[in-house]
Design a protein around this motif. Sequence first.
Motif, PDB file in Angstrom:
ATOM      1  N   PRO A 134      10.745  -5.229   6.731  1.00 13.95           N
ATOM      2  CA  PRO A 134       9.556  -4.813   7.494  1.00 13.95           C
ATOM      3  C   PRO A 134       8.899  -3.550   6.939  1.00 13.95           C
ATOM      4  O   PRO A 134       7.668  -3.423   6.958  1.00 13.95           O
ATOM      5  N   ALA A 135       9.712  -2.620   6.435  1.00 14.49           N
ATOM      6  CA  ALA A 135       9.151  -1.396   5.860  1.00 14.49           C
ATOM      7  C   ALA A 135       8.371  -1.707   4.588  1.00 14.49           C
ATOM      8  O   ALA A 135       7.299  -1.130   4.337  1.00 14.49           O
ATOM      9  N   LEU A 136       8.878  -2.630   3.780  1.00  8.87           N
ATOM     10  CA  LEU A 136       8.179  -3.026   2.560  1.00  8.87           C
ATOM     11  C   LEU A 136       6.897  -3.774   2.895  1.00  8.87           C
ATOM     12  O   LEU A 136       5.869  -3.616   2.228  1.00  8.87           O
ATOM     13  N   ASP A 137       6.945  -4.588   3.944  1.00  8.40           N
ATOM     14  CA  ASP A 137       5.737  -5.287   4.393  1.00  8.40           C
ATOM     15  C   ASP A 137       4.688  -4.288   4.868  1.00  8.40           C
ATOM     16  O   ASP A 137       3.494  -4.450   4.613  1.00  8.40           O
ATOM     17  N   PHE A 138       5.154  -3.246   5.567  1.00  7.66           N
ATOM     18  CA  PHE A 138       4.247  -2.198   6.043  1.00  7.66           C
ATOM     19  C   PHE A 138       3.575  -1.510   4.866  1.00  7.66           C
ATOM     20  O   PHE A 138       2.350  -1.280   4.877  1.00  7.66           O
ATOM     21  N   LEU A 139       4.346  -1.191   3.835  1.00  2.25           N
ATOM     22  CA  LEU A 139       3.789  -0.540   2.649  1.00  2.25           C
ATOM     23  C   LEU A 139       2.735  -1.428   1.998  1.00  2.25           C
ATOM     24  O   LEU A 139       1.661  -0.941   1.598  1.00  2.25           O
ATOM     25  N   ASP A 140       3.001  -2.721   1.914  1.00  2.72           N
ATOM     26  CA  ASP A 140       2.052  -3.647   1.318  1.00  2.72           C
ATOM     27  C   ASP A 140       0.753  -3.707   2.127  1.00  2.72           C
ATOM     28  O   ASP A 140      -0.350  -3.701   1.565  1.00  2.72           O
ATOM     29  N   ARG A 144      -3.087  -2.557   0.841  1.00  2.55           N
ATOM     30  CA  ARG A 144      -4.249  -3.445   0.879  1.00  2.55           C
ATOM     31  C   ARG A 144      -5.392  -2.840   1.691  1.00  2.55           C
ATOM     32  O   ARG A 144      -6.565  -2.968   1.321  1.00  2.55           O
ATOM     33  N   MET A 145      -5.062  -2.154   2.773  1.00  2.71           N
ATOM     34  CA  MET A 145      -6.105  -1.537   3.595  1.00  2.71           C
ATOM     35  C   MET A 145      -6.742  -0.350   2.879  1.00  2.71           C
ATOM     36  O   MET A 145      -7.959  -0.151   2.948  1.00  2.71           O
ATOM     37  N   TYR A 146      -5.932   0.434   2.178  1.00  3.20           N
ATOM     38  CA  TYR A 146      -6.496   1.557   1.426  1.00  3.20           C
ATOM     39  C   TYR A 146      -7.350   1.060   0.255  1.00  3.20           C
ATOM     40  O   TYR A 146      -8.369   1.682  -0.080  1.00  3.20           O
ATOM     41  N   CYS A 147      -6.941  -0.050  -0.353  1.00  6.24           N
ATOM     42  CA  CYS A 147      -7.762  -0.637  -1.423  1.00  6.24           C
ATOM     43  C   CYS A 147      -9.115  -1.075  -0.868  1.00  6.24           C
ATOM     44  O   CYS A 147     -10.162  -0.879  -1.499  1.00  6.24           O
ATOM     45  N   LYS A 148      -9.079  -1.660   0.301  1.00  6.05           N
ATOM     46  CA  LYS A 148     -10.317  -2.099   0.942  1.00  6.05           C
ATOM     47  C   LYS A 148     -11.206  -0.903   1.272  1.00  6.05           C
ATOM     48  O   LYS A 148     -12.433  -0.950   1.084  1.00  6.05           O
ATOM     49  N   MET A 164      -1.688   6.694  -1.504  1.00  3.31           N
ATOM     50  CA  MET A 164      -1.993   6.935  -0.096  1.00  3.31           C
ATOM     51  C   MET A 164      -1.135   6.063   0.810  1.00  3.31           C
ATOM     52  O   MET A 164      -0.686   6.495   1.874  1.00  3.31           O
ATOM     53  N   ALA A 165      -0.892   4.829   0.374  1.00  2.00           N
ATOM     54  CA  ALA A 165      -0.035   3.925   1.144  1.00  2.00           C
ATOM     55  C   ALA A 165       1.391   4.467   1.206  1.00  2.00           C
ATOM     56  O   ALA A 165       2.036   4.463   2.265  1.00  2.00           O
ATOM     57  N   GLN A 166       1.878   4.943   0.073  1.00  2.00           N
ATOM     58  CA  GLN A 166       3.232   5.499   0.036  1.00  2.00           C
ATOM     59  C   GLN A 166       3.328   6.760   0.892  1.00  2.00           C
ATOM     60  O   GLN A 166       4.335   6.997   1.562  1.00  2.00           O
ATOM     61  N   ASP A 167       2.263   7.562   0.876  1.00  2.00           N
ATOM     62  CA  ASP A 167       2.236   8.784   1.676  1.00  2.00           C
ATOM     63  C   ASP A 167       2.240   8.449   3.166  1.00  2.00           C
ATOM     64  O   ASP A 167       2.946   9.087   3.957  1.00  2.00           O
ATOM     65  N   THR A 168       1.474   7.448   3.569  1.00  2.00           N
ATOM     66  CA  THR A 168       1.444   7.034   4.968  1.00  2.00           C
ATOM     67  C   THR A 168       2.778   6.428   5.381  1.00  2.00           C
ATOM     68  O   THR A 168       3.249   6.607   6.503  1.00  2.00           O
ATOM     69  N   TRP A 169       3.402   5.713   4.476  1.00  2.00           N
ATOM     70  CA  TRP A 169       4.743   5.151   4.719  1.00  2.00           C
ATOM     71  C   TRP A 169       5.740   6.283   4.980  1.00  2.00           C
ATOM     72  O   TRP A 169       6.511   6.241   5.940  1.00  2.00           O
ATOM     73  N   ALA A 170       5.714   7.306   4.112  1.00  2.47           N
ATOM     74  CA  ALA A 170       6.630   8.437   4.273  1.00  2.47           C
ATOM     75  C   ALA A 170       6.319   9.212   5.555  1.00  2.47           C
ATOM     76  O   ALA A 170       7.236   9.620   6.291  1.00  2.47           O
ATOM     77  N   PHE A 171       5.034   9.401   5.836  1.00  3.29           N
ATOM     78  CA  PHE A 171       4.605  10.102   7.050  1.00  3.29           C
ATOM     79  C   PHE A 171       5.092   9.365   8.292  1.00  3.29           C
ATOM     80  O   PHE A 171       5.650   9.967   9.226  1.00  3.29           O
ATOM     81  N   THR A 172       4.901   8.047   8.310  1.00  2.00           N
ATOM     82  CA  THR A 172       5.302   7.234   9.459  1.00  2.00           C
ATOM     83  C   THR A 172       6.811   7.231   9.638  1.00  2.00           C
ATOM     84  O   THR A 172       7.324   7.353  10.758  1.00  2.00           O
TER      85      THR A 172
END
Length: 210
Positions: A134-140, A144-148, A164-172
């Motif tokens: 689930p964490a890897l799915d969240f990162l993916d 995709r949202m940041y790319c958009k 940015m995705a990795q940063d949000t993952w770490a933040f969360t």
Amino acid sequence: MVRKTKEEAERTRKEIIEAARRTFHQYGVSRSTCERIAKAAGVTRGAVYWHFKDKAEIFFAMREDVFRPLIERTDALLYAERFADPLDAIEASLTEFFRVLDDCAVVREVFEIMISRCEYVDEFASVQLEVGRPALDFLDKMQRMYCKAAELGTLRPGLDPLAMAQDTWAFTSGLLNLLLGCQSGSDLGQRIPGMIATHMAVRRGERASR
């Protein structure tokens, strides 16, 4: 009569999952035997094994019962058409995730079990990858949202969507661990929406909706 039997079997299955959650949370996963779970559920050990082949399968059923509706709720916001800016959608989705976690004791218990009451050794050594999926799915999803957002010009120029995705993952992840570790009476849950808003604000470019 068959229908009643199926309904009773499903009810028993749910009672076993609920008993497993309470047992995992109280004793930790490694010390929670199927016998203990059966006793907590008020059923025989045979009934447990009729529904589940082993403790790992019970563990995943417990996780699925909580994760499926939670992910459906957060994804509904993440992909909602009402958000023209993907950054707004990310903010709404993250805020909803932590709102549910703060409000729902069952959801909180399951996350506490996964993070601090489960040792991924012995029979659980082989399931660690699946537990982390689930964490890897969240990162993916975040990437995709940041790319958009970058394509739409709402992500601040110069920011890399993957970073940015990795940063949000770490933040969360950090916020999740902080919230789970808070003592009763902490106001962290009330401050989280503002922390998420600040986290997203530094990512917004001039074309962002706000």
